[in-house]
Design an enzyme around this catalytic site. Structure first.
Site, PDB file in Angstrom:
ATOM      1  N   LYS A  31       0.850  -1.202   0.000  1.00  0.00           N
ATOM      2  CA  LYS A  31       0.000   0.000   0.000  1.00  0.00           C
ATOM      3  C   LYS A  31       0.881   1.246   0.000  1.00  0.00           C
ATOM      4  CE  LYS A  31      -2.362   1.640   3.795  1.00  0.00           C
ATOM      5  NZ  LYS A  31      -2.210   3.107   3.863  1.00  0.00           N
ATOM      6  N   ASP A  58      -3.457   4.396  -1.882  1.00  0.00           N
ATOM      7  CA  ASP A  58      -4.403   4.851  -0.853  1.00  0.00           C
ATOM      8  C   ASP A  58      -4.380   6.379  -0.770  1.00  0.00           C
ATOM      9  OD1 ASP A  58      -5.889   5.113   1.498  1.00  0.00           O
ATOM     10  OD2 ASP A  58      -4.281   4.418   2.806  1.00  0.00           O
ATOM     11  N   LYS A  60      -7.394   8.299  -1.078  1.00  0.00           N
ATOM     12  CA  LYS A  60      -8.673   8.749  -0.489  1.00  0.00           C
ATOM     13  C   LYS A  60      -9.221  10.004  -1.162  1.00  0.00           C
ATOM     14  CE  LYS A  60      -7.672   6.901   4.149  1.00  0.00           C
ATOM     15  NZ  LYS A  60      -6.250   6.539   4.062  1.00  0.00           N
ATOM     16  N   LEU A  61      -9.538   9.896  -2.442  1.00  0.00           N
ATOM     17  CA  LEU A  61     -10.046  11.061  -3.165  1.00  0.00           C
ATOM     18  C   LEU A  61     -11.410  11.518  -2.647  1.00  0.00           C
ATOM     19  CD1 LEU A  61      -7.737  10.118  -5.033  1.00  0.00           C
ATOM     20  CD2 LEU A  61      -9.133  10.808  -6.958  1.00  0.00           C
ATOM     21  N   ASP A  63     -13.793  14.922  -3.940  1.00  0.00           N
ATOM     22  CA  ASP A  63     -13.924  16.223  -4.612  1.00  0.00           C
ATOM     23  C   ASP A  63     -15.195  16.179  -5.452  1.00  0.00           C
ATOM     24  OD1 ASP A  63     -13.323  18.739  -5.875  1.00  0.00           O
ATOM     25  OD2 ASP A  63     -11.198  18.363  -5.528  1.00  0.00           O
ATOM     26  N   THR A  67     -13.964  16.283 -11.128  1.00  0.00           N
ATOM     27  CA  THR A  67     -12.543  16.291 -10.754  1.00  0.00           C
ATOM     28  C   THR A  67     -12.085  14.891 -10.365  1.00  0.00           C
ATOM     29  OG1 THR A  67     -12.758  18.564 -10.029  1.00  0.00           O
ATOM     30  CG2 THR A  67     -10.870  17.351  -9.175  1.00  0.00           C
ATOM     31  N   THR A 118     -11.477   6.015  11.056  1.00  0.00           N
ATOM     32  CA  THR A 118     -11.506   5.480  12.431  1.00  0.00           C
ATOM     33  C   THR A 118     -11.169   6.561  13.459  1.00  0.00           C
ATOM     34  OG1 THR A 118      -9.347   4.562  11.883  1.00  0.00           O
ATOM     35  CG2 THR A 118     -11.158   3.005  12.117  1.00  0.00           C
ATOM     36  N   GLN A 189      -3.181   2.278  17.276  1.00  0.00           N
ATOM     37  CA  GLN A 189      -4.430   1.629  16.881  1.00  0.00           C
ATOM     38  C   GLN A 189      -5.204   1.263  18.152  1.00  0.00           C
ATOM     39  OE1 GLN A 189      -5.519   1.484  13.916  1.00  0.00           O
ATOM     40  NE2 GLN A 189      -3.883   1.150  12.418  1.00  0.00           N
ATOM     41  N   ARG A 210       3.381  -1.218  10.562  1.00  0.00           N
ATOM     42  CA  ARG A 210       4.493  -1.327  11.506  1.00  0.00           C
ATOM     43  C   ARG A 210       4.811  -2.734  12.022  1.00  0.00           C
ATOM     44  NH1 ARG A 210       1.935   3.649  14.560  1.00  0.00           N
ATOM     45  NH2 ARG A 210       0.165   2.586  13.606  1.00  0.00           N
TER      46      ARG A 210
HETATM   47  O1  C5P Z   1       1.289   0.540  11.039  1.00  0.00           O
HETATM   48  P1  C5P Z   1      -0.151   0.102  10.937  1.00  0.00           P
HETATM   49  O2  C5P Z   1      -0.319  -1.397  10.810  1.00  0.00           O
HETATM   50  O3  C5P Z   1      -1.012   0.697  12.028  1.00  0.00           O
HETATM   51  O4  C5P Z   1      -0.623   0.717   9.547  1.00  0.00           O
HETATM   52  C1  C5P Z   1      -1.954   0.640   9.120  1.00  0.00           C
HETATM   53  C2  C5P Z   1      -2.115   1.372   7.832  1.00  0.00           C
HETATM   54  O5  C5P Z   1      -3.499   1.412   7.503  1.00  0.00           O
HETATM   55  C3  C5P Z   1      -1.633   2.814   7.831  1.00  0.00           C
HETATM   56  O6  C5P Z   1      -1.166   3.122   6.530  1.00  0.00           O
HETATM   57  C4  C5P Z   1      -2.891   3.597   8.157  1.00  0.00           C
HETATM   58  O7  C5P Z   1      -2.864   4.900   7.629  1.00  0.00           O
HETATM   59  C5  C5P Z   1      -3.952   2.763   7.441  1.00  0.00           C
HETATM   60  N1  C5P Z   1      -5.305   2.910   7.974  1.00  0.00           N
HETATM   61  C6  C5P Z   1      -5.633   2.635   9.282  1.00  0.00           C
HETATM   62  N2  C5P Z   1      -6.919   2.773   9.720  1.00  0.00           N
HETATM   63  C7  C5P Z   1      -7.860   3.182   8.866  1.00  0.00           C
HETATM   64  C8  C5P Z   1      -7.562   3.455   7.542  1.00  0.00           C
HETATM   65  C9  C5P Z   1      -6.252   3.317   7.115  1.00  0.00           C
HETATM   66  O8  C5P Z   1      -4.776   2.248  10.063  1.00  0.00           O
HETATM   67  N3  C5P Z   1      -9.097   3.279   9.299  1.00  0.00           N
END
Ligand code: C5P
Length: 232
Positions: A31, A58, A60-61, A63, A67, A118, A189, A210
């Site tokens: 991603k 990713d 996230k458009l 508009d 566009t 979230t 998270q 991560r």
């Molecule tokens: O490092 P980690 O596993 O938390 O990364 C999760 C990825 O998913 C990040 O790129 C984060 O921006 C994305 N994401 C998220 N929660 C969402 C939407 C996207 O953690 N609701």
């Protein structure tokens, strides 16, 4: 088709490519988010594609429909495998996005919607956005809007995957971040599940950043995620 997607949340091309160099057997689905895309641009997408990876772009458009349609038409040229937009832009915007993304032969990358971020909670929705319905209802309503506009699925928590499938159909795809190994620190998270639990809950794609990118052995962590989530 289920898969593990690695979130390449790096700030530079060098960090990203050194990370991908660790993988000499597998070619993980990755991603590319706003940070990496804005830092490195379309050339990074092309390079990762040349290396044989599938890409979820990713961005996230959100508009006006015209566009978004034109922007999606540009992204179509990058030949990514999955991209996304905010369902909050409405059904006409989502339909325009599908049109913009569709190639001449009728195929297109998967298009999925973000329902409510979230980071948005009930209080933010009610006070800042003046949306009074319960957040779970809003999420499912937006998912249904995405389905009716012809999108392929939504980004959601693994904990919502079952409900999304019930509401929008078994084939409507759930792409789920918030996944951690049993032993991991949760980081920022809040509500997390393991790859195994995500599989039991019916997620179609798990997005892990991560726990893989910061692991002492990222390839081993990726294999562990696949083993738990895909039963490989
Ligand atoms: O490092 P980690 O596993 O938390 O990364 C999760 C990825 O998913 C990040 O790129 C984060 O921006 C994305 N994401 C998220 N929660 C969402 C939407 C996207 O953690 N609701």
């Amino acid at each position: 088709m289920k898969d593990v997607i690695i979130a390449l949340d790096f700030a530079s091309a060098q960090q990203t490519l050194s990370f991908l160099d660790l993988f000499d057997v597998e070619k993980p689905f990755v991603k590319i988010g706003m940070e990496l895309f804005y830092a490195t641009g379309a050339e990074m997408v092309r390079e990762i594609k040349r290396r044989g990876h599938k890409i979820f772009l990713d961005l996230k458009l959100h508009d006006i429909p015209n566009t978004v349609k034109k922007a999606m038409s540009v992204l179509k040229g990058l030949d990514v495998d999955m991209t996304n937009l905010h369902a909050g832009g409405g059904i006409p915007m989502m339909k325009a996005a599908v049109e913009g993304l569709t190639r001449e032969d009728g195929t297109r990358p998967m298009l999925i919607a973000v329902t409510q971020l979230t980071s948005t909670n009930q209080q933010i929705m009610e006070q800042d956005l003046l949306i009074k319905a319960p957040i779970d209802e809003v999420v499912m309503h937006y998912a249904l809007n995405a389905a009716s506009a012809g999108l392929d699925g939504v980004v959601c928590s693994p904990l919502e995957a079952g409900k999304v499938h019930e509401t929008c159909g078994a084939h409507f795809v759930t792409v789920t971040p918030g996944v951690r190994f049993e032993s991991d620190d949760k980081g920022d998270q809040q509500r997390v599940t393991t790859p195994l639990k995500a599989r039991e809950l019916g997620s179609d794609y798990i997005v892990m950043g991560r726990p893989i990118t910061m692991a002492a052995d990222p390839v081993a962590a990726y294999r562990r995620a696949r083993k738990e989530f895909l039963g490989e």
